[in-house]
Design a protein around this motif. Structure first.
Motif, PDB file in Angstrom:
ATOM      1  N   LYS A 113       0.603  -1.323   0.089  1.00  0.00           N
ATOM      2  CA  LYS A 113      -0.016   0.011   0.025  1.00  0.00           C
ATOM      3  C   LYS A 113       0.797   1.175   0.095  1.00  0.00           C
ATOM      4  O   LYS A 113       0.502   2.209  -0.866  1.00  0.00           O
ATOM      5  N   SER A 114       1.944   1.220   0.767  1.00  0.00           N
ATOM      6  CA  SER A 114       2.886   2.268   0.787  1.00  0.00           C
ATOM      7  C   SER A 114       3.432   2.589  -0.603  1.00  0.00           C
ATOM      8  O   SER A 114       3.785   3.800  -0.913  1.00  0.00           O
ATOM      9  N   GLU A 115       3.970   1.531  -1.140  1.00  0.00           N
ATOM     10  CA  GLU A 115       4.609   1.714  -2.615  1.00  0.00           C
ATOM     11  C   GLU A 115       3.330   2.186  -3.508  1.00  0.00           C
ATOM     12  O   GLU A 115       3.687   2.874  -4.372  1.00  0.00           O
ATOM     13  N   PHE A 116       2.104   1.770  -3.271  1.00  0.00           N
ATOM     14  CA  PHE A 116       1.038   2.268  -4.295  1.00  0.00           C
ATOM     15  C   PHE A 116       0.789   4.101  -3.928  1.00  0.00           C
ATOM     16  O   PHE A 116       0.628   4.652  -5.012  1.00  0.00           O
ATOM     17  N   TYR A 117       0.836   4.338  -2.795  1.00  0.00           N
ATOM     18  CA  TYR A 117       0.784   5.549  -2.309  1.00  0.00           C
ATOM     19  C   TYR A 117       1.860   6.572  -3.049  1.00  0.00           C
ATOM     20  O   TYR A 117       1.672   7.505  -3.481  1.00  0.00           O
ATOM     21  N   ASN A 118       3.170   6.090  -2.866  1.00  0.00           N
ATOM     22  CA  ASN A 118       4.187   6.645  -3.516  1.00  0.00           C
ATOM     23  C   ASN A 118       3.989   6.737  -4.980  1.00  0.00           C
ATOM     24  O   ASN A 118       4.301   7.740  -5.631  1.00  0.00           O
ATOM     25  N   LEU A 119       3.240   5.567  -5.714  1.00  0.00           N
ATOM     26  CA  LEU A 119       3.547   5.746  -7.281  1.00  0.00           C
ATOM     27  C   LEU A 119       2.484   6.799  -7.676  1.00  0.00           C
ATOM     28  O   LEU A 119       2.647   7.543  -8.697  1.00  0.00           O
ATOM     29  N   VAL A 120       1.193   6.898  -6.874  1.00  0.00           N
ATOM     30  CA  VAL A 120       0.198   7.822  -7.036  1.00  0.00           C
ATOM     31  C   VAL A 120       0.833   9.257  -6.939  1.00  0.00           C
ATOM     32  O   VAL A 120       0.425  10.080  -7.577  1.00  0.00           O
ATOM     33  N   THR A 121       1.430   9.485  -5.907  1.00  0.00           N
ATOM     34  CA  THR A 121       2.104  10.719  -5.566  1.00  0.00           C
ATOM     35  C   THR A 121       3.110  11.080  -6.806  1.00  0.00           C
ATOM     36  O   THR A 121       3.141  12.422  -6.957  1.00  0.00           O
ATOM     37  N   SER A 122       3.611  10.068  -7.210  1.00  0.00           N
ATOM     38  CA  SER A 122       4.952  10.588  -8.250  1.00  0.00           C
ATOM     39  C   SER A 122       3.945  10.920  -9.395  1.00  0.00           C
ATOM     40  O   SER A 122       4.680  11.847 -10.349  1.00  0.00           O
ATOM     41  N   ILE A 123       2.756  10.715  -9.904  1.00  0.00           N
ATOM     42  CA  ILE A 123       2.130  11.357 -11.206  1.00  0.00           C
ATOM     43  C   ILE A 123       1.310  12.425 -11.020  1.00  0.00           C
ATOM     44  O   ILE A 123       0.906  13.086 -11.821  1.00  0.00           O
ATOM     45  N   MET A 124       1.172  13.110  -9.650  1.00  0.00           N
ATOM     46  CA  MET A 124       0.360  14.269  -9.381  1.00  0.00           C
ATOM     47  C   MET A 124       1.046  15.277 -10.284  1.00  0.00           C
ATOM     48  O   MET A 124       0.213  16.155 -10.774  1.00  0.00           O
ATOM     49  N   PRO A 125       2.424  15.744 -10.242  1.00  0.00           N
ATOM     50  CA  PRO A 125       2.753  16.917 -11.156  1.00  0.00           C
ATOM     51  C   PRO A 125       2.373  16.874 -12.400  1.00  0.00           C
ATOM     52  O   PRO A 125       2.075  17.933 -12.812  1.00  0.00           O
ATOM     53  N   ASP A 126       2.625  15.656 -13.004  1.00  0.00           N
ATOM     54  CA  ASP A 126       2.369  15.718 -14.314  1.00  0.00           C
ATOM     55  C   ASP A 126       0.701  15.741 -14.554  1.00  0.00           C
ATOM     56  O   ASP A 126       0.378  16.507 -15.688  1.00  0.00           O
ATOM     57  N   LEU A 127      -0.176  15.229 -13.534  1.00  0.00           N
ATOM     58  CA  LEU A 127      -1.703  15.527 -14.013  1.00  0.00           C
ATOM     59  C   LEU A 127      -1.616  17.125 -13.769  1.00  0.00           C
ATOM     60  O   LEU A 127      -2.788  17.489 -14.537  1.00  0.00           O
ATOM     61  N   ARG A 128      -1.175  17.618 -12.843  1.00  0.00           N
ATOM     62  CA  ARG A 128      -1.493  19.272 -12.760  1.00  0.00           C
ATOM     63  C   ARG A 128      -1.080  19.976 -13.933  1.00  0.00           C
ATOM     64  O   ARG A 128      -1.858  20.923 -14.253  1.00  0.00           O
ATOM     65  N   LEU A 129      -0.237  19.703 -14.657  1.00  0.00           N
ATOM     66  CA  LEU A 129       0.274  20.198 -15.840  1.00  0.00           C
ATOM     67  C   LEU A 129      -0.495  20.194 -17.026  1.00  0.00           C
ATOM     68  O   LEU A 129      -0.604  20.870 -17.908  1.00  0.00           O
ATOM     69  N   ASP A 130      -0.347  18.557 -17.235  1.00  0.00           N
ATOM     70  CA  ASP A 130      -1.276  18.167 -18.569  1.00  0.00           C
ATOM     71  C   ASP A 130      -2.554  17.875 -18.455  1.00  0.00           C
ATOM     72  O   ASP A 130      -3.143  17.985 -19.616  1.00  0.00           O
ATOM     73  N   TYR A 131      -3.121  17.439 -17.313  1.00  0.00           N
ATOM     74  CA  TYR A 131      -4.448  17.227 -17.364  1.00  0.00           C
ATOM     75  C   TYR A 131      -5.050  17.750 -16.062  1.00  0.00           C
ATOM     76  O   TYR A 131      -5.324  17.216 -14.972  1.00  0.00           O
ATOM     77  N   PRO A 132      -5.260  19.134 -16.100  1.00  0.00           N
ATOM     78  CA  PRO A 132      -5.683  19.714 -14.888  1.00  0.00           C
ATOM     79  C   PRO A 132      -7.143  19.395 -14.439  1.00  0.00           C
ATOM     80  O   PRO A 132      -7.590  19.578 -13.376  1.00  0.00           O
ATOM     81  N   ASP A 133      -7.842  18.856 -15.393  1.00  0.00           N
ATOM     82  CA  ASP A 133      -9.346  18.521 -15.157  1.00  0.00           C
ATOM     83  C   ASP A 133      -9.356  17.375 -14.389  1.00  0.00           C
ATOM     84  O   ASP A 133     -10.460  17.023 -13.730  1.00  0.00           O
ATOM     85  N   THR A 134      -8.273  16.478 -14.595  1.00  0.00           N
ATOM     86  CA  THR A 134      -8.411  15.066 -13.728  1.00  0.00           C
ATOM     87  C   THR A 134      -7.707  15.179 -12.481  1.00  0.00           C
ATOM     88  O   THR A 134      -7.759  14.483 -11.775  1.00  0.00           O
ATOM     89  N   PHE A 135      -6.730  16.258 -12.297  1.00  0.00           N
ATOM     90  CA  PHE A 135      -6.077  16.488 -11.020  1.00  0.00           C
ATOM     91  C   PHE A 135      -6.821  16.516  -9.704  1.00  0.00           C
ATOM     92  O   PHE A 135      -6.639  15.871  -8.806  1.00  0.00           O
ATOM     93  N   PRO A 136      -8.168  17.310  -9.719  1.00  0.00           N
ATOM     94  CA  PRO A 136      -8.733  17.574  -8.576  1.00  0.00           C
ATOM     95  C   PRO A 136      -9.255  16.109  -7.969  1.00  0.00           C
ATOM     96  O   PRO A 136      -9.337  15.847  -6.583  1.00  0.00           O
ATOM     97  N   ALA A 137      -9.890  15.144  -8.705  1.00  0.00           N
ATOM     98  CA  ALA A 137     -10.299  14.050  -8.390  1.00  0.00           C
ATOM     99  C   ALA A 137      -9.061  13.099  -7.725  1.00  0.00           C
ATOM    100  O   ALA A 137      -9.291  12.508  -6.716  1.00  0.00           O
ATOM    101  N   TRP A 138      -7.892  13.088  -8.247  1.00  0.00           N
ATOM    102  CA  TRP A 138      -6.641  12.488  -7.624  1.00  0.00           C
ATOM    103  C   TRP A 138      -6.094  12.912  -6.658  1.00  0.00           C
ATOM    104  O   TRP A 138      -5.608  12.286  -5.775  1.00  0.00           O
ATOM    105  N   ASP A 139      -6.363  14.064  -6.729  1.00  0.00           N
ATOM    106  CA  ASP A 139      -5.711  14.935  -5.162  1.00  0.00           C
ATOM    107  C   ASP A 139      -6.574  14.507  -4.039  1.00  0.00           C
ATOM    108  O   ASP A 139      -6.019  14.330  -2.909  1.00  0.00           O
TER     109      ASP A 139
END
Length: 382
Positions: A113-139
């Motif tokens: 679970k910890s590894e999964f959390y880190n994996l999701v965290t690693s894509i957040m910057p890209d989601l903010r820049l490239d897919y701003p409409d998807t970012f709030p749900a993942w945040d």
């Protein structure tokens, strides 16, 4: 002198022979003793033909309708149970039957679970820049994530490109891997699916449990089933939902059951059909033997007698003018103790009980069985 002695002996022998012949001739003239004829007393009854209900016996042992055999799917130390894990112990629905120590496996799940959390965290910057409409749900998903709880369902992605991006990073594969681990973790505890009693316990607290090992047996004692084997020619007697009277082998108590299932296959060896009857009772126990008497058909112009009275499977003793005689009869059904007969004329006097050494032409004295029974009952009342 010798001649005189011989003459005397000869005279004596002649006299003795004379008297012996007289005695023998006298005995011949005596009348022969008469042998008294022995007349045996037998129980008899008068035949009255009527309608005889043919009952088909069936029997079987009862088993719990809801039965659970407990097996281990994971290896570990038996940690405990809601009660003492022993035969006869009752459990309520939802209580823990078996709890296996899962500390080691639980640690590996937390690490995943910890590894999964880190994996999701690693894509957040890209989601903010490239897919701003998807970012709030993942945040919001990250903020609600707790490694001590079950992994929540992934947010839905409406943007096709964002979906490809998330999948390419291995987010979904990691998510489903963790869900699989959580399923395995849940199998370290076995809970009672219904209120029942433990009938078999094969492990004790502190025992090392191995994968695939049988741990015990758990049943619901409120509902049982009896498997009855019915001859194929009478298989149409019972229908689903029909009531059946069941009794113990001693005949002390009768239980009313209902046909719940009928097997569509005929057993080749016994040529019988399996019928399952559902039965309830507070004093019923698994493994008890129950018997059923099924109404097959009504036979008209017939009588029901003991099988012991039948001779050569097709003859019956009758009494005619105090003499036994044999008549031919037609058996239509044999049960364990009785036989249903036809072709016995009304008013015929037949034996009511077997007679040892009976034969055609034997002199007998009859006693009405019904009169004897009535007399005995009267004496009892007095």
């Amino acid at each position: 002198m010798r001649k005189i002695i011989l003459i005397v002996i000869g005279v004596i022998l002649v006299i003795a022979a004379f008297f012996a012949s007289k005695e023998i001739s006298a005995n011949k003239k005596k009348p022969k003793p008469t042998v008294e004829k022995v007349v045996k007393t037998v129980y008899a009854k008068t035949v009255t033909n009527g309608v005889v209900s043919i009952l088909i016996p069936a029997n079987g042992t009862i088993t719990a309708k809801n039965k659970l055999e407990l097996y281990a799917e994971n290896q570990g130390i038996f940690k405990g149970s809601s009660h003492d894990f022993k035969a006869g112990q009752e459990y309520r629905r939802g209580q823990t039957l078996i709890s296996v120590d899962a500390a080691e496996f639980n640690a590996s799940v937390l690490a995943a679970k910890s590894e999964f959390y880190n994996l999701v965290t690693s894509i957040m910057p890209d989601l903010r820049l490239d897919y701003p409409d998807t970012f709030p749900a993942w945040d919001a998903y990250l903020k609600s994530f707790d490694v001590q709880k079950s992994v929540p369902k992934l947010p839905s992605v409406t943007n096709e490109k964002a979906g490809y991006f998330i999948t390419g990073r291995g987010i979904e594969a990691s998510y489903y891997n963790i869900k699989n681990l959580e399923q395995r973790l849940g199998k370290y505890n076995i809970y009672a699916p219904f209120t029942g009693v433990l009938t078999e316990a094969l492990v004790t607290k502190g025992t090392l449990i191995r994968q695939g090992q049988k741990l015990g047996e758990f049943i619901d004692p409120s509902v049982y089933e009896v498997e009855l084997a019915i001859e194929k020619e009478f298989s149409d007697l019972l229908k689903i939902g029909e009531s059946v009277d069941l009794k113990t082998s001693e005949g002390e108590k009768v239980y009313v059951g209902k046909v719940s299932r009928i097997n569509g296959k005929i057993e080749q060896a016994s040529q019988t059909v399996k019928v399952y009857v559902e039965v309830k009772g507070d004093d019923l126990k698994e493994g008890m033997f129950l018997e059923a008497q099924l109404d097959a058909r009504d036979e008209e112009n017939a009588i029901n007698v003991s099988r012991k009275l039948l001779v050569n499977e097709s003859q019956l003793f009758v009494v005619r003018d105090s003499v036994l005689d044999l008549i031919s009869v037609r058996p239509v059904y044999f049960s364990t103790k009785d036989v249903v007969l036809k072709d016995v004329p009304d008013g015929t006097t037949i034996l009511a009980r077997p007679v040892s050494g009976a034969y055609a032409g034997m002199l007998v004295k009859t006693i009405d069985e019904n009169a004897e029974t009535t007399s005995a009952a009267t004496k009892t009342i007095e």
